[in-house]
Motif scaffolding. Structure first.
Motif, short mmCIF file in Angstrom:
data_model
loop_
_atom_site.label_atom_id
_atom_site.label_comp_id
_atom_site.label_asym_id
_atom_site.label_seq_id
_atom_site.Cartn_x
_atom_site.Cartn_y
_atom_site.Cartn_z
N SER A 1 -31.86 50.43 6.39
CA SER A 1 -33.20 51.02 6.36
C SER A 1 -34.23 50.05 6.91
O SER A 1 -34.01 48.83 6.92
N THR B 1 -38.44 49.87 6.28
CA THR B 1 -39.56 50.47 5.56
C THR B 1 -40.80 49.60 5.69
O THR B 1 -40.72 48.45 6.12
N TYR B 2 -41.94 50.18 5.31
CA TYR B 2 -43.16 49.39 5.20
C TYR B 2 -43.87 49.75 3.91
O TYR B 2 -43.77 50.88 3.40
N THR B 3 -44.56 48.79 3.35
CA THR B 3 -45.45 49.02 2.21
C THR B 3 -46.85 48.62 2.64
O THR B 3 -47.03 47.64 3.36
N GLU C 1 -49.33 47.65 -1.62
CA GLU C 1 -48.54 47.90 -2.82
C GLU C 1 -48.31 49.38 -3.11
O GLU C 1 -47.93 49.75 -4.22
N PRO D 1 -46.04 52.90 -2.54
CA PRO D 1 -44.59 53.06 -2.40
C PRO D 1 -44.14 52.88 -0.95
O PRO D 1 -44.85 53.23 -0.01
N ALA D 2 -42.94 52.35 -0.77
CA ALA D 2 -42.41 52.09 0.56
C ALA D 2 -42.23 53.39 1.34
O ALA D 2 -41.85 54.43 0.79
N GLN D 3 -42.53 53.31 2.63
CA GLN D 3 -42.36 54.45 3.54
C GLN D 3 -41.35 54.06 4.61
O GLN D 3 -41.35 52.93 5.10
N THR E 1 -46.19 45.01 4.66
CA THR E 1 -44.90 44.33 4.67
C THR E 1 -43.84 45.24 5.27
O THR E 1 -43.62 46.35 4.79
N GLU F 1 -39.92 45.73 5.84
CA GLU F 1 -38.69 45.28 5.16
C GLU F 1 -37.48 45.92 5.80
O GLU F 1 -37.33 47.15 5.78
N ARG G 1 -38.08 40.35 5.45
CA ARG G 1 -39.43 40.87 5.31
C ARG G 1 -40.39 40.12 6.22
O ARG G 1 -40.26 38.92 6.44
N THR H 1 -44.71 40.00 6.66
CA THR H 1 -45.96 40.45 6.05
C THR H 1 -47.16 40.01 6.87
O THR H 1 -47.23 38.86 7.31
#
Length: 559
Positions: A68, A70-72, A75, A77-79, A103, A105, A115, A117
């Motif tokens: 996967s 993802t990004y946050t 803070e 929820p991750a998308q 971030t 990930e 990660r 950021t």
């Protein structure tokens, strides 16, 4: 895809540490064994943003396969981000007003994680205009310069001849709210956004450009066109961006809606009318087929522009100087009626039609050139792309687009006085462009990784082209029209943002420790250009002189 130097460094570090479990790095975290290799282009970087989205592209690789990406954001929820079979990805992440921590990930099929950021600030904490200037610190507003319409925020009008009270050096504006996140000025009026998304306005209101209706104006210069108080604009909520023009203004909200108010003779409010409005009206995108979520708005003298999250540019209002890039100036000689009251698509790059239709192929998306930022002067427009190219169109009388200045004008290689379609500026090939700026008849670009003197490379170097004035020893200001971007400010380095007035400027220097790491303190402010009624905020400057050695400006509690 061109990678930022920081990303290349991350890639090298990762390759060298394939058998280690972790690395102590504030920007990159490696957890539990061999991580995926995550690379991003130079759009994904720390700093200030003029766009309510970050266009992020890159590649993620791992021998065990990618589970996967993802990004946050702040803070939340991750998308998930879509990744093609070769690990390429290209998407946009919408930003909130103010500070954003993003971030990325990447997780491989073995459960190892990489990660990356970044901290991106949506908004501007400095502003310049016709002749007044401002800065934010900890949400509080400081203003100085010309104040004939109360535009600095004092709550009264002043001029330089007043014995007391005229803000020729920075003053804390006690009447302003103390929760401001962003400010933006133009000509003789001012706009600000608070942390709750409310928009504030003050200063000249002759055309309704403050958006606060017709009642309650104060008498300035014997004309009922002035707002001396700093107050909110009713009807606009959750603003993320303001864009002041010369006589009209635009506001972008979280949901991508655009609101406009002020002068509208050429349809620059975009509501399919030519009636001025002293209250916000919604820009009508109903006929803008294929328009995406709007992520930036900019305004010029009598024209307006918007960038969507597909990288498409939309324009409306005056086309007198080919402002809308349609191939000719809209003048009587061209048998053209100069009223454009609704947004139309401006094809900036050859691939704009691909941008509009491409929705699923990440590999295609990463290769397609698209606009990622706009800037507008009085009647010229600049567009920065994800390939770090800069395009320009519109008025070029002072070489503010390029190649119509002191060396090129009247030569075979000269560009036209009006550039009628978006044209790539060749000077920017292989340059690391972070942001472009424009106002009046001048342009600036903020570049990173620039070789300066004997140093290796330096970030935050400003290059200017177009109108550039200098005052000689006799007090006479002479103007050179610079053909292409030139480093006229060699003493400025590590600049992370600037603001352009019509003839003066302010920049913010990134606060750094002695080892080059980012300091959490306040960076130094510098001003230069035309000094008029204290616009440069320095007691030692002479009225109506042009200063092009940037001088430090001290806010009151720094004195």
């Amino acid at each position: 895809m061109r990678l930022s130097h920081l990303t290349q460094a991350v890639a090298l570090i990762t390759a060298a540490l394939l058998l280690t479990a972790c690395v102590d790095d504030s920007d990159t975290t490696i957890i539990d064994g061999t991580p995926p290799l995550l690379t991003t282009d130079s759009n994904f970087t720390d700093g200030y943003s003029a766009v309510a989205a970050v266009f992020v592209s890159g590649q993620v690789q791992d021998s065990s396969g990618i589970k996967s990406l993802t990004y946050t954001l702040n803070e939340t929820p991750a998308q998930a981000l879509s990744v093609d079979p070769e690990g390429y990805f290209s998407d946009r992440i919408l930003l909130a007003r103010g500070s954003n921590t993003i971030t990325l990930e990447a997780t491989d099929n073995a459960g190892n994680i990489m990660r990356s950021t970044k901290t991106i600030y949506l908004g501007d904490t400095i502003a310049a205009s016709g002749s007044h200037t401002g800065a934010l610190r900890d949400g509080e507003l400081y203003g100085w310069g010309r104040n004939n319409y109360g535009q600095t925020g004092l709550g009264l009008t002043t001029n330089l001849s007043d014995a007391m009270g005229h803000p020729d050096t920075p003053m804390l504006m006690n009447s302003a709210p103390d929760n401001l996140l962003s400010i933006s000025f133009n000509q003789n009026h001012s706009l600000a956004i608070a942390n709750n998304g409310q928009v504030y306005s003050w200063g000249e209101d002759k055309y309704g450009q403050l958006g606060r209706g017709d009642t309650g104006r104060n008498n300035c210069s014997n004309v009922a066109d002035c707002r001396l108080d700093i107050s909110t604009i009713a009807g606009i909520e959750n603003a993320v961006m303001v864009a002041p023009g010369y006589k009209h203004n635009l506001v972008l909200t979280e949901n991508g809606s655009v609101w406009a108010f002020g002068a509208n003779e050429q349809g620059q409010l975009g509501n399919d009318t030519t009636a001025n409005s002293s209250v916000p009206v919604k820009v009508d995108f109903s006929a803008a087929e294929g328009a995406g979520h709007i992520v930036q708005v900019v305004a010029s003298a009598n024209s307006s522009y918007a960038l969507d999250d597909k990288g498409q540019v939309w324009g409306w209002g005056s086309d007198a100087y080919a402002n809308l890039g349609k191939g000719k100036a809209c003048t009587t000689a061209n048998n053209c009626v100069n009223i454009n009251p609704a947004p139309i698509l401006i094809n900036v790059t050859d691939e704009d039609q691909v941008n509009a239709t491409q929705t699923t192929d990440s590999t295609l998306a990463i290769d397609v050139e698209k606009v990622t930022q706009l800037a507008a002067g009085r009647d010229h427009v600049l567009a920065l792309t994800n390939k770090e190219s800069v395009y320009g169109w519109g008025l070029n009388v002072s070489s503010q687009l390029g190649y119509y200045g002191e060396l090129f004008k009247n030569t075979e290689g000269a560009w036209a006085r009006i550039v009628t379609t978006p044209t790539k500026l060749p000077w920017f090939t292989d340059k690391d462009v972070r942001r472009v700026y424009a106002n009046g008849n001048a342009s600036y670009a903020l570049l990173d990784n620039v070789a300066v003197g004997t140093d290796a490379t330096t970030d935050g170097i400003l290059y200017t082209w177009g109108a550039f004035g200098e005052t000689n020893s006799e007090g006479t200001t002479e103007y050179d029209n610079l053909d292409e971007p030139t480093n006229k400010l060699p003493n400025l380095k590590n600049i992370d943002n600037m603001a352009m007035g019509a003839m003066h400027l302010i920049a913010h220097e990134k606060p750094l420790n002695q080892d080059g790491s980012t300091n959490t303190g306040y960076g130094q402010l510098f001003t230069w250009g035309w000094s008029f009624e204290g616009s440069l905020g320095n007691e030692s400057t002479v009225h109506v002189w042009m200063y092009n050695t940037p001088m430090p400006v001290m806010l009151p509690n720094q004195l």
